[in-house]
Motif scaffolding. Structure first.
Motif, PDB file in Angstrom:
ATOM      1  N   ASP A   6      28.221  87.445 -27.505  1.00  0.00           N
ATOM      2  CA  ASP A   6      27.533  87.558 -28.760  1.00  0.00           C
ATOM      3  C   ASP A   6      28.901  87.966 -29.185  1.00  0.00           C
ATOM      4  O   ASP A   6      29.778  88.495 -29.322  1.00  0.00           O
ATOM      5  N   MET A   7      29.207  87.034 -29.833  1.00  0.00           N
ATOM      6  CA  MET A   7      29.633  87.029 -31.084  1.00  0.00           C
ATOM      7  C   MET A   7      29.704  87.185 -32.129  1.00  0.00           C
ATOM      8  O   MET A   7      28.651  87.470 -33.055  1.00  0.00           O
ATOM      9  N   PRO A   8      30.486  88.482 -32.971  1.00  0.00           N
ATOM     10  CA  PRO A   8      29.958  89.312 -33.354  1.00  0.00           C
ATOM     11  C   PRO A   8      30.603  88.100 -35.174  1.00  0.00           C
ATOM     12  O   PRO A   8      31.124  87.211 -34.344  1.00  0.00           O
ATOM     13  N   TYR A   9      29.688  88.443 -36.203  1.00  0.00           N
ATOM     14  CA  TYR A   9      29.343  87.765 -37.371  1.00  0.00           C
ATOM     15  C   TYR A   9      30.471  87.424 -37.895  1.00  0.00           C
ATOM     16  O   TYR A   9      31.115  85.990 -38.544  1.00  0.00           O
ATOM     17  N   SER A  10      31.486  88.109 -38.071  1.00  0.00           N
ATOM     18  CA  SER A  10      33.016  88.114 -38.876  1.00  0.00           C
ATOM     19  C   SER A  10      33.756  87.573 -37.612  1.00  0.00           C
ATOM     20  O   SER A  10      34.730  87.086 -39.066  1.00  0.00           O
ATOM     21  N   LYS A  11      33.231  86.981 -37.210  1.00  0.00           N
ATOM     22  CA  LYS A  11      34.256  85.731 -35.673  1.00  0.00           C
ATOM     23  C   LYS A  11      33.178  84.004 -36.266  1.00  0.00           C
ATOM     24  O   LYS A  11      33.970  83.572 -36.153  1.00  0.00           O
ATOM     25  N   PHE A  12      31.874  84.701 -36.256  1.00  0.00           N
ATOM     26  CA  PHE A  12      31.297  83.408 -36.124  1.00  0.00           C
ATOM     27  C   PHE A  12      31.574  82.950 -37.635  1.00  0.00           C
ATOM     28  O   PHE A  12      31.494  81.091 -37.378  1.00  0.00           O
ATOM     29  N   VAL A  13      32.047  83.462 -38.706  1.00  0.00           N
ATOM     30  CA  VAL A  13      31.821  82.762 -39.605  1.00  0.00           C
ATOM     31  C   VAL A  13      32.824  82.037 -39.979  1.00  0.00           C
ATOM     32  O   VAL A  13      33.394  81.352 -41.183  1.00  0.00           O
ATOM     33  N   LEU A  14      33.880  81.285 -38.940  1.00  0.00           N
ATOM     34  CA  LEU A  14      34.836  80.813 -39.872  1.00  0.00           C
ATOM     35  C   LEU A  14      34.594  79.812 -39.289  1.00  0.00           C
ATOM     36  O   LEU A  14      34.717  78.626 -39.254  1.00  0.00           O
ATOM     37  N   ILE A  15      33.027  79.198 -38.021  1.00  0.00           N
ATOM     38  CA  ILE A  15      32.531  77.695 -37.748  1.00  0.00           C
ATOM     39  C   ILE A  15      31.958  77.755 -39.115  1.00  0.00           C
ATOM     40  O   ILE A  15      32.203  76.123 -39.533  1.00  0.00           O
ATOM     41  N   PRO A  16      30.785  78.000 -39.765  1.00  0.00           N
ATOM     42  CA  PRO A  16      30.594  77.341 -40.386  1.00  0.00           C
ATOM     43  C   PRO A  16      31.110  77.343 -42.087  1.00  0.00           C
ATOM     44  O   PRO A  16      30.047  76.290 -42.390  1.00  0.00           O
ATOM     45  N   LEU A  17      31.907  77.984 -42.380  1.00  0.00           N
ATOM     46  CA  LEU A  17      33.787  77.673 -43.437  1.00  0.00           C
ATOM     47  C   LEU A  17      33.862  76.928 -42.805  1.00  0.00           C
ATOM     48  O   LEU A  17      34.066  75.652 -43.713  1.00  0.00           O
ATOM     49  N   ARG A  74      34.597  73.538 -32.668  1.00  0.00           N
ATOM     50  CA  ARG A  74      33.702  74.741 -31.965  1.00  0.00           C
ATOM     51  C   ARG A  74      34.484  74.984 -30.662  1.00  0.00           C
ATOM     52  O   ARG A  74      33.995  76.285 -30.695  1.00  0.00           O
ATOM     53  N   THR A  75      34.219  74.014 -30.103  1.00  0.00           N
ATOM     54  CA  THR A  75      34.244  74.204 -28.740  1.00  0.00           C
ATOM     55  C   THR A  75      35.623  75.119 -28.799  1.00  0.00           C
ATOM     56  O   THR A  75      35.718  76.324 -27.582  1.00  0.00           O
ATOM     57  N   TRP A  76      37.046  74.400 -29.102  1.00  0.00           N
ATOM     58  CA  TRP A  76      38.276  74.928 -28.799  1.00  0.00           C
ATOM     59  C   TRP A  76      38.362  76.703 -29.452  1.00  0.00           C
ATOM     60  O   TRP A  76      38.755  77.861 -28.932  1.00  0.00           O
ATOM     61  N   TYR A  77      37.989  77.086 -30.660  1.00  0.00           N
ATOM     62  CA  TYR A  77      37.329  78.534 -31.304  1.00  0.00           C
ATOM     63  C   TYR A  77      36.743  79.033 -30.090  1.00  0.00           C
ATOM     64  O   TYR A  77      37.471  80.225 -30.245  1.00  0.00           O
ATOM     65  N   GLU A  78      35.195  78.689 -30.152  1.00  0.00           N
ATOM     66  CA  GLU A  78      34.874  79.648 -29.280  1.00  0.00           C
ATOM     67  C   GLU A  78      35.498  79.996 -28.000  1.00  0.00           C
ATOM     68  O   GLU A  78      35.207  80.706 -27.426  1.00  0.00           O
ATOM     69  N   ALA A  79      35.804  79.230 -27.455  1.00  0.00           N
ATOM     70  CA  ALA A  79      36.868  79.301 -26.169  1.00  0.00           C
ATOM     71  C   ALA A  79      37.793  80.747 -25.870  1.00  0.00           C
ATOM     72  O   ALA A  79      38.581  81.290 -25.231  1.00  0.00           O
ATOM     73  N   GLN A  80      38.431  80.910 -27.394  1.00  0.00           N
ATOM     74  CA  GLN A  80      39.172  81.193 -27.571  1.00  0.00           C
ATOM     75  C   GLN A  80      39.076  82.815 -27.994  1.00  0.00           C
ATOM     76  O   GLN A  80      39.113  83.679 -27.683  1.00  0.00           O
ATOM     77  N   VAL A  81      37.818  83.045 -28.250  1.00  0.00           N
ATOM     78  CA  VAL A  81      37.016  83.648 -28.870  1.00  0.00           C
ATOM     79  C   VAL A  81      36.646  84.391 -27.489  1.00  0.00           C
ATOM     80  O   VAL A  81      36.505  85.557 -27.037  1.00  0.00           O
ATOM     81  N   ASN A  82      35.651  83.750 -26.139  1.00  0.00           N
ATOM     82  CA  ASN A  82      35.605  83.877 -25.010  1.00  0.00           C
ATOM     83  C   ASN A  82      37.011  84.399 -24.598  1.00  0.00           C
ATOM     84  O   ASN A  82      36.083  85.457 -23.606  1.00  0.00           O
ATOM     85  N   THR A  83      38.049  84.133 -24.313  1.00  0.00           N
ATOM     86  CA  THR A  83      38.785  84.792 -23.594  1.00  0.00           C
ATOM     87  C   THR A  83      39.265  86.093 -24.373  1.00  0.00           C
ATOM     88  O   THR A  83      40.201  86.572 -23.139  1.00  0.00           O
TER      89      THR A  83
END
Length: 235
Positions: A50-61, A213-222
């Motif tokens: 579960d990625m909080p929107y505060s982190k997810f928002v970087l993707i649509p931006l 997106r692959t790179w960023y979400e891997a960072q968030v996941n880590t």
């Protein structure tokens, strides 16, 4: 099939309600592999993490910034943005991989050839005496058989991109973008160049989107995994 075999067959394809619900709520982008189809799951709400929107928002931006950049550079680079936006989406639908991106590009090229074949075929059949649309219908029938048969041609087997490319090509042929007095073959050439250049731009933007997106979400996941409390050893 005997009743026993039929029951075994039914049991083999049963899916639990829990699995079905999990698959329905898990947001995924399609990922096509060489053998069969798989899913490349991005980590967002309802996914594996579960990625909080505060982190997810970087993707649509980031994607919004890409879309804005595309609009800004369109006049300078001379492509057609609405075609590029379609190709951008096709990169995702094709499987988010460079290999399938290349197949999409070749499919667009094949679609242009198919459109030319339909228009030229209709002209030839019309000159042979077929009228009232019969000339066009026959041309479409023949060309579509060839297009679907491309499933057996390596690198040209992503047939959906043929259909999208053909539709866009027909659209370009109906726009007032040609020099006055241009021959039909000159119009074909101009439309093909415009189509393929715009397609290339869109696919490039799609590749950048997936890479980010692959790179960023891997960072968030880590980062999320690092914050998890250590497991308590079993006694």
């Amino acid at each position: 099939m005997t009743a026993s075999n039929r029951q075994k067959r039914l049991n083999s394809i049963k899916i639990s309600k829990a699995d079905t619900h999990q698959n329905l709520i898990k947001p995924t982008w399609p990922f096509q592999e060489e053998e069969g189809h798989a899913r490349l799951t991005f980590y967002s709400k309802g996914g594996d993490t579960d990625m909080p929107y505060s982190k997810f928002v970087l993707i649509p931006l980031f994607i919004a910034a890409q879309a804005t950049i595309m609009m800004v550079i369109e006049p300078t680079l001379g492509f057609v943005s609405w075609i590029s936006f379609q190709a951008w989406a096709m990169y995702f639908l094709a499987g988010c991989s460079p290999k399938m991106g290349l197949k999409t590009f070749l499919g667009y090229l094949g679609g242009a050839a198919a459109s030319i074949g339909i228009m030229q075929g209709a002209s030839i059949f019309g000159a042979m005496g077929l009228a009232n649309g019969t000339n066009l219908y026959l041309a479409v029938f023949i060309v579509v058989v060839l297009v679907i048969s491309a499933e057996y041609v390596q690198w040209f087997d992503f047939v959906p991109s043929w259909f999208v490319g053909a539709g866009v090509f027909f659209g370009l042929m109906n726009l007032d973008i040609f020099t006055e007095g241009a021959s039909i073959w000159a119009m074909y050439g101009q439309s093909t160049v415009k189509l393929m250049w715009s397609c290339m731009i869109g696919l490039a933007f799609g590749a950048v989107t997936v890479a980010f997106r692959t790179w960023y979400e891997a960072q968030v996941n880590t980062e999320t995994a690092d914050k998890q409390p250590p497991a308590v050893p079993a006694e």
